[in-house]
Write an enzyme that holds these catalytic residues in place. Structure first.
Site, PDB file in Angstrom:
ATOM      1  N   PRO A   1     -14.623   2.248   7.888  1.00  0.00           N
ATOM      2  CA  PRO A   1     -14.950   2.780   9.228  1.00  0.00           C
ATOM      3  C   PRO A   1     -16.343   3.397   9.261  1.00  0.00           C
ATOM      4  O   PRO A   1     -16.664   4.283   8.491  1.00  0.00           O
ATOM      5  CB  PRO A   1     -13.866   3.842   9.458  1.00  0.00           C
ATOM      6  CG  PRO A   1     -12.736   3.403   8.587  1.00  0.00           C
ATOM      7  CD  PRO A   1     -13.373   2.783   7.376  1.00  0.00           C
ATOM      8  N   CYS A   2     -17.158   2.875  10.172  1.00  0.00           N
ATOM      9  CA  CYS A   2     -18.554   3.321  10.241  1.00  0.00           C
ATOM     10  C   CYS A   2     -18.774   4.373  11.320  1.00  0.00           C
ATOM     11  O   CYS A   2     -19.873   4.879  11.475  1.00  0.00           O
ATOM     12  CB  CYS A   2     -19.474   2.128  10.491  1.00  0.00           C
ATOM     13  SG  CYS A   2     -19.188   1.321  12.065  1.00  0.00           S
TER      14      CYS A   2
END
Length: 88
Positions: free
Chosen positions: A81-82
């Site tokens: 997850p960015c």
């Protein structure tokens, strides 16, 4: 003679892994990379992915995909997850 390696792109975002493998294949010439499956939860990113990589099947929520629906592959790419980095 070039070899083709198949990969899947999970948590694909806008396709960073896909782009990198495509470039690597073009530079190397001995190995081609083919994305046979992609999954991204967010609809807007799926639309962008589809525009950037037409012909690559992209699906939504990976938890709704049966393992039997994922094609055979040589490489599994998965983005973490960015969102924390994007918001920073």
């Amino acid at each position: 003679m070039s070899k083709t390696l198949k990969f899947i792109d999970l948590f694909a975002g806008l396709g960073g892994f896909h782009h990198a493998l495509a470039k690597l294949g073009l530079r190397n010439g001995e190995v081609n990379f083919e994305c046979v499956f992609a999954s991204e939860l967010k609809e807007d990113l799926r639309k962008l992915y589809k525009a950037n990589f037409p012909g690559t099947p992209i699906y939504g929520d990976i938890t709704q995909i049966l393992p039997s629906q994922i094609p055979a592959h040589d490489i599994l790419c998965a983005g973490f997850p960015c969102q924390p980095f994007s918001q920073a």
